[in-house]
Design a protein around this motif. Structure first.
Motif, PDB file in Angstrom:
ATOM      1  N   ALA A 166       0.789  -1.163  -0.143  1.00  0.00           N
ATOM      2  CA  ALA A 166       0.027  -0.010  -0.065  1.00  0.00           C
ATOM      3  C   ALA A 166       0.746   1.226   0.167  1.00  0.00           C
ATOM      4  O   ALA A 166       1.850   1.217   0.517  1.00  0.00           O
ATOM      5  CB  ALA A 166      -1.162  -0.119   1.291  1.00  0.00           C
TER       6      ALA A 166
ATOM      7  N   VAL B 218      -7.573   0.995  -1.180  1.00  0.00           N
ATOM      8  CA  VAL B 218      -8.213   0.488  -0.047  1.00  0.00           C
ATOM      9  C   VAL B 218      -8.668   2.031   0.678  1.00  0.00           C
ATOM     10  O   VAL B 218      -8.123   2.889   0.748  1.00  0.00           O
ATOM     11  CB  VAL B 218      -7.392   0.100   1.236  1.00  0.00           C
TER      12      VAL B 218
ATOM     13  N   LEU C  67     -11.066   0.093   6.645  1.00  0.00           N
ATOM     14  CA  LEU C  67     -10.750   0.120   5.562  1.00  0.00           C
ATOM     15  C   LEU C  67     -11.365  -0.745   4.438  1.00  0.00           C
ATOM     16  O   LEU C  67     -11.081  -1.989   4.715  1.00  0.00           O
ATOM     17  CB  LEU C  67      -8.956  -0.058   5.663  1.00  0.00           C
TER      18      LEU C  67
ATOM     19  N   SER D 230      -3.023  -0.525   7.059  1.00  0.00           N
ATOM     20  CA  SER D 230      -2.694  -0.843   5.687  1.00  0.00           C
ATOM     21  C   SER D 230      -1.107  -1.227   5.347  1.00  0.00           C
ATOM     22  O   SER D 230      -0.923  -1.718   4.232  1.00  0.00           O
ATOM     23  CB  SER D 230      -2.761   0.718   4.655  1.00  0.00           C
TER      24      SER D 230
ATOM     25  N   ALA E 221      -4.094   3.970  -1.116  1.00  0.00           N
ATOM     26  CA  ALA E 221      -4.652   3.984   0.225  1.00  0.00           C
ATOM     27  C   ALA E 221      -4.941   5.430   0.555  1.00  0.00           C
ATOM     28  O   ALA E 221      -3.945   6.335   1.355  1.00  0.00           O
ATOM     29  CB  ALA E 221      -3.703   3.322   1.198  1.00  0.00           C
TER      30      ALA E 221
END
Length: 613
Positions: free
Chosen positions: A90, A214, A226, A133, A115
């Motif tokens: 991420a 996400v 998320l 994340s 993200a």
């Protein structure tokens, strides 16, 4: 353009013919990267995006063609790849909108997983989302773009491997020097990526089932969840919107929602790539910039805006702004995220002559799940379900199936990447939306409130929409929210909160009488109506019923304890519920509080003032 990719879709009657062809046969791009590459190959010299540095400088937009946008995405993605970002990694993006953020978002989805995070979240929430994340690379606003965000991310609560910094749109001159941090690469993103290959991506391109992003969602208390999206989710949803026959490749769209919101990504970034449409992006504050409204109609005229997407409160403001330009290019305006009051619709449409088209969606279904049609209104509906999205109602709750349903929430990370879990929202491929609804035989969705927002009066379930709809019918009411107030006899009784059109005066007594005459169930008639300047919203801009419940609880407890001298009452939201706090002058008063609140179903906590040093 292929007829298979672009069926006729300008009427509700077209849905059956569209779904007669399997979605797999439509030839959709494999990923958001493939979607961008397709646009750059078809329309290399056409303007893709124009980004305003700020509302007051609407004629000084920084533009990119589709070919230039793809080249910049390649450069940024190749830098991320060189920094170790791979398919399951991420990349956090924390910044207000700017030209570089648009490119960086697409690049993060190419190299790994984007993200996006709202920089206005508390430092604790930011840290939790970054930890969840697993993001080791942060792309963030620098001191010139947003000093507040920059101060926050300099100590994000995690140890990133790199902090890549964004400058304002159209920035010129030397950049502000950045501090050095041991073990962390810190530098301006565009400078660090300057020598990267703009012609191709060095890594392996994403596939349809790979995670693209996400997005944080919900969470009025604790860290927001998320929700993960695959590339297939995002491409399918974008195509369902792009298939709209009402817009062609020459239609210019206006974007002003923040890129940490799925609407900004799917509706105003990905969807226009399908037909090569030009998007004009507002400055970093977007619709939160007061200066935007004074310039808005001139922006529409100058850029020949054909459509826009916003929340009801934006249209309520625009309905009060004199139309001082030629806005004949503006054909439709899209609205969603919260209920559209009749007064707001009428005010905007009467003022501008531009129809408002309502839609419905949620992050867990990627973004959009229903759309409306200007020539086929369906009063009370938020729109017809989009093609290939299945809908059913069980126990009064709307459930969605199909290619846009998310794979789950991020609950952790293991050796294989992010760990996902439906957390009770997914069952057999169906998503529990939590929305009370009805779906008619033509696929039109009629929302009836949130299941968790039901008011339970003496065992009788009351839909808040009954109260809200009655109040929204008042010509001066622009927004309404109904919640349960603790009651010693019925458990809860309904109360309502409203906002009024600017410059109008309506007493709470008048509104209470109005509701009493129009709420169809006697038990649902509100016991009180409170006028507010604005209804509370969550960090994601959605109506915050918990905050209203907290206020209602505070009022009920304060009234119940009015006979206890010195009792100070408060209320807060904790773990998804409301907790009352009672500060007392002496410990012996606690027994009186227990007696006064004994019949209330209220969580409360005492605090003795004399014990506070």
């Amino acid at each position: 353009m292929s007829d298979l990719l672009w069926p006729r879709y300008d009427s509700p009657a077209d849905l059956a013919a569209i779904e007669a062809v399997p979605l797999a046969d439509r030839g959709l791009p494999e990923s958001t990267y493939a979607l961008l590459a397709r646009a750059a190959a078809r329309w290399p010299e056409r303007s893709a995006i124009s980004v305003l540095p700020e509302a007051a400088r609407w004629a000084e937009a920084e533009s990119r063609t589709f070919a230039e946008l793809l080249a910049d995405v390649h450069r940024f993605a190749n830098l991320l790849h060189r920094l170790g970002i791979r398919r399951g990694d991420a990349v956090a993006l924390i910044a207000p909108n700017c030209a570089e953020l648009i490119t960086a978002t697409l690049a993060a989805q190419l190299a790994g997983i984007a993200a996006p995070v709202n920089g206005a979240l508390s430092r604790e929430h930011l840290a939790e989302l970054l930890r969840r994340s697993g993001a080791r690379v942060l792309i963030t606003a620098g001191p010139e773009l947003d000093a507040g965000t920059w101060d926050t991310v300099r100590d994000p609560g995690v140890e990133p491997a790199a902090i890549l910094v964004l400058r304002p749109t159209g920035a010129t001159g030397p950049a502000t020097p950045l501090p050095a941090v041991d073990g962390v690469l810190i530098g301006y993103l565009d400078e660090l990526a300057a020598d990267e290959d703009p012609t191709a991506f060095a890594g392996k391109p994403p596939r349809s089932g790979d995670l693209a992003a996400v997005f944080h969602t919900g969470g009025t208390t604790g860290a927001p969840k998320l929700a993960a999206h695959t590339h297939g989710n995002e491409v399918a949803d974008a195509w369902m919107l792009a298939a709209n026959s009402l817009f062609d490749s020459d239609s210019v769209l206006f974007a002003a929602l923040p890129l940490f919101h799925v609407n900004a990504l799917v509706v105003t970034l990905l969807t226009p790539l399908f037909k090569g449409q030009h998007v004009v992006w507002a400055g970093p504050l977007g619709y939160r910039d007061p200066a935007l409204y004074g310039e808005f109609w001139r922006i529409v005229e100058h850029h020949r805006i054909a459509s826009m997407s916003a929340v009801p409160t934006v249209y309520a403001v625009l309905a009060q702004v004199p139309v001082n330009a030629d806005i004949g290019s503006l054909r439709f305006a899209m609205v969603g995220a919260s209920p559209l009051p009749a007064a707001v619709r009428a005010g905007f449409e009467d003022h501008t002559g531009v129809p408002l088209l309502e839609g419905y969606g949620l992050t867990e279904a990627t973004c959009a799940s229903a759309r409306s049609f200007p020539d086929t209104p369906r009063p009370g509906a938020v729109g017809q379900r989009l093609p290939y999205q299945r809908m059913k109602v069980e126990d009064g709750v709307l459930r969605i199936g199909g290619p846009t349903v998310f794979p789950g929430y991020v609950t952790g990370r293991d050796d294989h990447g992010l760990v996902l879990d439906g957390l009770g929202k997914l069952a057999g491929g169906w998503l529990d939306t939590g929305d009370l609804a009805e779906v008619d035989e033509d696929g039109f969705v009629f929302l009836r409130g949130r299941a968790k927002d039901l008011i339970i009066r003496g065992g009788h379930n009351i839909d808040p929409a009954l109260v809200e709809d009655a109040l929204l019918a008042h010509p001066q009411v622009t927004a309404a929210g109904a919640v349960g107030r603790p009651d010693p006899h019925a458990g809860e009784v309904p109360v309502a909160y409203v906002t009024l059109a600017p410059g109008t005066v309506v007493t709470e007594e008048e509104l209470l009488a109005w509701a009493a005459d129009r709420v169809p169930e006697r038990a649902a008639v509100p016991k009180a109506v409170t006028v507010l300047e604005a209804l509370p919203v969550t960090v994601l801009g959605k109506p915050d019923k918990l905050a209203l419940r907290a206020d209602a609880t505070h009022r009920a407890v304060a009234a119940a304890l009015a006979g206890i001298p010195g009792a100070q009452v408060g209320a807060r939201v904790q773990d998804g519920s409301v907790v009352a706090t009672v500060a007392l002058a002496a410990a012996e008063d606690e027994a009186a509080v227990h007696a006064a609140l004994g019949a209330y179903a209220v969580r409360w906590e005492p605090r003795i003032l004399e014990d506070v040093s």
